[in-house]
Structure formats: structure tokens, C-alpha cells
Write an enzyme that holds these catalytic residues in place. Sequence first.
Site, PDB file in Angstrom:
ATOM      1  N   GLY A 327      40.133  46.161  31.746  1.00 48.32           N
ATOM      2  CA  GLY A 327      41.580  46.043  31.643  1.00 48.32           C
ATOM      3  C   GLY A 327      42.106  44.921  32.522  1.00 48.32           C
ATOM      4  O   GLY A 327      41.439  43.897  32.744  1.00 48.32           O
ATOM      5  N   SER A 328      43.278  45.117  33.073  1.00 48.75           N
ATOM      6  CA  SER A 328      43.932  44.059  33.848  1.00 48.75           C
ATOM      7  C   SER A 328      43.272  43.788  35.195  1.00 48.75           C
ATOM      8  O   SER A 328      43.614  42.801  35.854  1.00 48.75           O
ATOM      9  CB  SER A 328      45.407  44.402  34.062  1.00 48.75           C
ATOM     10  OG  SER A 328      46.104  44.372  32.828  1.00 48.75           O
ATOM     11  N   THR A 329      42.334  44.645  35.631  1.00 47.07           N
ATOM     12  CA  THR A 329      41.606  44.335  36.872  1.00 47.07           C
ATOM     13  C   THR A 329      40.753  43.083  36.697  1.00 47.07           C
ATOM     14  O   THR A 329      40.276  42.513  37.687  1.00 47.07           O
ATOM     15  CB  THR A 329      40.705  45.512  37.295  1.00 47.07           C
ATOM     16  OG1 THR A 329      39.692  45.739  36.300  1.00 47.07           O
ATOM     17  CG2 THR A 329      41.515  46.778  37.498  1.00 47.07           C
ATOM     18  N   TYR A 330      40.581  42.645  35.455  1.00 44.02           N
ATOM     19  CA  TYR A 330      39.806  41.442  35.145  1.00 44.02           C
ATOM     20  C   TYR A 330      40.606  40.168  35.410  1.00 44.02           C
ATOM     21  O   TYR A 330      40.042  39.083  35.556  1.00 44.02           O
ATOM     22  CB  TYR A 330      39.411  41.516  33.674  1.00 44.02           C
ATOM     23  CG  TYR A 330      38.166  40.754  33.268  1.00 44.02           C
ATOM     24  CD1 TYR A 330      36.984  40.842  33.982  1.00 44.02           C
ATOM     25  CD2 TYR A 330      38.160  39.977  32.107  1.00 44.02           C
ATOM     26  CE1 TYR A 330      35.839  40.184  33.574  1.00 44.02           C
ATOM     27  CE2 TYR A 330      37.019  39.312  31.686  1.00 44.02           C
ATOM     28  CZ  TYR A 330      35.865  39.420  32.428  1.00 44.02           C
ATOM     29  OH  TYR A 330      34.723  38.772  32.025  1.00 44.02           O
ATOM     30  N   LYS A 331      41.919  40.299  35.470  1.00 43.03           N
ATOM     31  CA  LYS A 331      42.785  39.119  35.526  1.00 43.03           C
ATOM     32  C   LYS A 331      42.580  38.254  36.775  1.00 43.03           C
ATOM     33  O   LYS A 331      42.565  37.018  36.666  1.00 43.03           O
ATOM     34  CB  LYS A 331      44.248  39.546  35.388  1.00 43.03           C
ATOM     35  CG  LYS A 331      44.582  40.055  33.984  1.00 43.03           C
ATOM     36  CD  LYS A 331      45.998  40.606  33.886  1.00 43.03           C
ATOM     37  CE  LYS A 331      46.293  41.110  32.479  1.00 43.03           C
ATOM     38  NZ  LYS A 331      47.610  41.758  32.365  1.00 43.03           N
TER      39      LYS A 331
END
Length: 673
Positions: A327-331
Amino acid sequence: MRVIRNIEGDLRRFRSRMVVVTAAILVAFLVLVLRLFYLQVIRYDDLNEQAENNRTAIVPIVPNRGVIMDRNGVVLATNYSAYTLEITPSKLVAPLEEVIDQLATVVEIQSRDKRRFKKQLDESKSFESVPIRNRLSDEEVARFAAQRYRFPGVEIKARLFRNYPYNELASHVIGYIGRINQAEKAKIEESEDSGNYRGTDYIGKLGVEQSYEAQLHGTTGVQQMETSAGGRAVRRLNSSQAVPGNSVVLSIDIKLQKLVEDLYGKRRGALVALDPKTGEILAFVSKPTFDPNLFVDGIDFENWQALNESPDKPLLNRALRGTYPPGSTYKPFMALAALQTGKRSEKTLIPDPGYFMFGNHRFRDDKEGGHGMVDMYKSIVESCDTYYYTLARDMGVDLMYEQMKPLGFGQLTGIDILGESRGVLPSTEWKRNTYKKPEQQRWYSGETISLGIGQGYNSFTMLQIAHATGTLANNGLKMTPHLVREVVDVETKVASLVAKEPIGQLPLSPENLEVIKRGMVGVNIEGTSASSFVGAPYVSAGKTGTAQVFTIKQNEKYNAASIDERMRDHALFIAYAPADDPKVALAMVVENAGFGAQNAAPIARRVFDFVIMGQYPALEDIEAVQKGQATRPIGKPRPVASVTWPPKAADVPEVTPDKVTVDLKPKAVVPAL
């Protein structure tokens, strides 16, 4: 008529016969001498060994298995001695079923004991004794001893049993031992260490028990006993004592481990917290857990069925083997790759109308109406999807693969327990090798877009994500994650540190790292997880994430209340603290819990307070976090040192499934920038 004898002829015949007899005697004597020479000289060693074996018996002495402790010396796995009632099938004089029925009149034997016995009997040889009952009481031992004469082939033995005193706590880390099966037995017999397993019935099956088997098992001793013709032991001739296994000291803090498991409550998920500077793992949580004591004697059918068929999959080590979209922890990692490759600068502005069009497909942003003009800092703090849709398009799947692989995504970390999953870091080559049909092997441009926000084919373990977060916090210096801190020699008491050398320094620009770190600090100060860190006396860095379990159609909106609980989004969070000198980095997921800011970040806050401040949350705070009803801590925290161990029942909050509520409304307020 008188017969005249030929004396000379008689003498010649007599002499001939004497020669023949003498020759026969000499030949026989020569054969006897040769036979004696063969037996006493040529075959002396072999026959002497056989004679010695007939006179003596070698009895193996099974060593005590080494203990497992946490970093503060709390014993997590130990041994105790108990009596077992065992049957040797080859020595029975009556049918097996009849013997068991008769035994049941003397000692209680339940149906599950019989099922376990039959299962172990199938895996054993006829001359091996197999336990029909374990852990007999003194009264049961006395009753059987009084009637032992009725049961040839049945005897009581004293055996060491493995004990996990805290039951389900940290079970995926510790693992368990179980009886050696036929496949394991064959493998042992082929190894150089086969002699060390004479008389051993148990072996490590999972976790540290399995991976550190060589250190925990110890060295088998032997007793040489003189026996009578009937096989009775007469006296001990010689012996070498068994050497107990070494003590294995884990890097985890069992108080922290218990705290995190309590904070999860009945929810499913995983958390890995580690020291980014050393790679030592401080907490390694997979929920739900299981009781390893069930496996020590051979698990019965009912318990195995309950564990194996549970939809919650308690036997799955989610931290090690469970894979999730990040999810957005990849950003933050995508932003770092953009800076490293020159695809974006810190100040590059991207317009966000609330969606991104790629061909005829509309990729929605998390915020209806969009975030306006977005630079890199804002993209991280406010978690702007559109920014990363465009970045993924500009980078392409293979460039993303090249940038993410060195950080450890989709790669084995090398942790010191077996069974780690690799996950999936997609590339065009990966897709060609994974699928068989030509149309499936082709990479389509539209598949690249969702990779930018940690969706699509991306699938990683919490261990990998925590490892990458620790590497970022450690300025690109990669350390190997490990659960064992040291091994203590049982005889010399010398501790050997399991010091892992750095894997290597990634060629990351300090300036680029600073940009990403500043954005992650902003997340916890003014961004999506700010409400969880209000009042914290330290500065931390983090990133929330929400990962879809299934794809929503373009004309539909996500509504958690209208779908099955197991189909709701996962809540994720990555973080490290203190921001200027990290002592702990973590990655976590709460399955099907919705927003990471509400259901994951609050747990991370309590972990940081524990490690940095030495604070243990109040009981009412733990209960509120279990229900997803608290972000910042409530109540008065306690000093970690004051929390009693073993834990008291009053300090173990329990939440039943019907009491767990997931409020999908985010509590964090994101200010306009």
C-alpha cells in the site's frame, strides 16, 4: 588244513594304514590349526567385538535440550522430567488391542491417547517402545508397578519433556519440538551427526527450535553395561556423560512481544520491530498464535483439526511467510527511487485533480477532488496517489525493480529461521517466468500504474518491509535481521555473540535520504498518523498505508460496512524512532482493519514508548487500542521495569470477537499545506 600267513605282507599293509591314518590326523590337525589361526588372528577384532557385544550393551544417554531465553534472561523454553507408560510391540505376548484395554483398567487411557499412540506406532519400528500415556501421576505409577507382572512388553520410563511456560506467547518465534518422523530419521541417518541422535525421539520442528537444533540438542552420552545371558544388566563397565545443549538467547524482549500481541487482541496481522543499527529483532509478532505445548507429545486430531482448518490460520507465521501489498507504505521508497534516478526532484510539482487517466482507465486518488499541486514532501505527508501513479508511468516496471531490489523487496533477508517467503517484486522478466500462456507473459503498460502506490503484483512480507525501513533509517547501511542474539556454552558459560556483518552500503545520496526522512517525519507531525504521536517526547518518522484486498470497479465506491470483514482493506504502517538517531524501526499490518492511521499507527506509538521511554501503557489504553478506539495513549503509563513477570491475569486484557469494532472513519486530521 594249516594256513601259512605272510607276515611281511601283513606288516606292509599295517604300515600303509598307519601312514594313511597319520596323514589324516596331520591334515586334520593342520586344518584345526589353520581354523584357529583364522579365528584368533585374522578375525580376532570382529569376533572379539561380537563377544563383547554379547557380554555388554551400549545404552545411549539422551542430553538435556538447551533452554531458550529472551534478551533479558526470561526462559521461554525449558525441560522437565515425567513418567511415561510405553509399549514395545515386539515384546508383547498378547494382542495389542487387548493389552491396551487391560492397561486402561489400571491407568486412564483416553481416546486421543490411543489415536496418538497408533499414529506414532505407524512411524516406529516394532522393537521401539511407543508411549501410550504421558505424564503419569505418582499414584498411576504406583498402580501400574503393582500389576506390572501382567503386562510383559509394557514399562514405565522417565523422559524429559519440553515445556513452553508462556504457551501461545511468541510461539512463531520459538517454534516447537516433536517426534522424529521417518523422513527426518532418514535424513539424520545420512548425516555425519547420526550417532548423536541415538536414543533421541524429538527434534526441532519450527522457529528457533528447528533452526538452532545443532546448538540446542547437545551431545549424546553412552553407558556400557555388562549383561547376563538373559539380557539383564549386571554392572556398569564404562560411561561418558551426555553434554546438555547450549542456551540460546534471543534478541526479542518478551515484555515488548507480549505488549504487541495484547495490543492486537483478536485481530489478525503481523509486526516486525528491529534495531536498524544491528539487525537485532526486538519483536516478531504473528497473530493469531498457537500453543506449542500441543505438539510436544504429538498433537491429537481435534486440536490439529481446529488449528489447521481455522480460517484465521494460526499456524501461518505472518511475519515470515505472509505476503501483503505494501500500500502507501511503499511511497517513501518510490520517492527515493525517483530522486536517485532523476525522475523527480524534491520541488517538482504534479497536479492532482483527484484521479489519473491512463488510456480509458481512471485511477482514483484517495482524496476526492484531489490534493491540488503536489511536491514530494506533500506527496508523502498527505499520501497523494496521483503523484505516484504518474511516477510509476514515468519510471516503468523494470526501473522500479532495479531500484527496489537492493532495498530487499522481493528478496530473502537471510533471517536466522527457516521458511522465509520471497514475496513478489514484479518485472517483465518475472512475468515471463511466472506465467505459461503467451498472453499472460506479456507486460501491459496499465499494470505499471498501480505498482506506484504499492498495489498490483507487489507482495512482500512484514519482515522485508521492516528490513527496508531499517535500511532507510540507517542511511542505506543494510544489516541482516536476526532473532538470536547469542549462544551460551553450557559448560564454559561463554557467550558467543551472533554478530552479523553489514550486508553492504547502498549508494544512496545523503541529500536524497534527507528529503525522504523529512517527509516521513512530517507524516507523524502533521500528516496521516499525527494523532497517534501527539505528546510524544521524541520525534519519529512514519508512513501509513491501506492495502486493497480486492479491486473495486471504477463506478463503485469502497464501503467497508457493506462487504465481508475478511474482504476489507488491510491497515499498514512503517516507522522508526527517534528520527535523528533511530533505535527501532518497524513494519506492521492489521488485516482487514481499514485505515493504517487508526488501527496500525497507535500500536507503533506504544512500541516506541516502550523502547525509547521505558513506558508500558495503562490497561485501559491497551483495551482501547485493541478495539481501534485510541490513537494517542490514554491513562497513566507504567515503567516497564514495574510490570511484573510472569504477567498476572489482571494485566492480560482479553477482547472477545463480538466486542471488536472497527471504526473506518480516520481520526487523523491532515492540515492543508
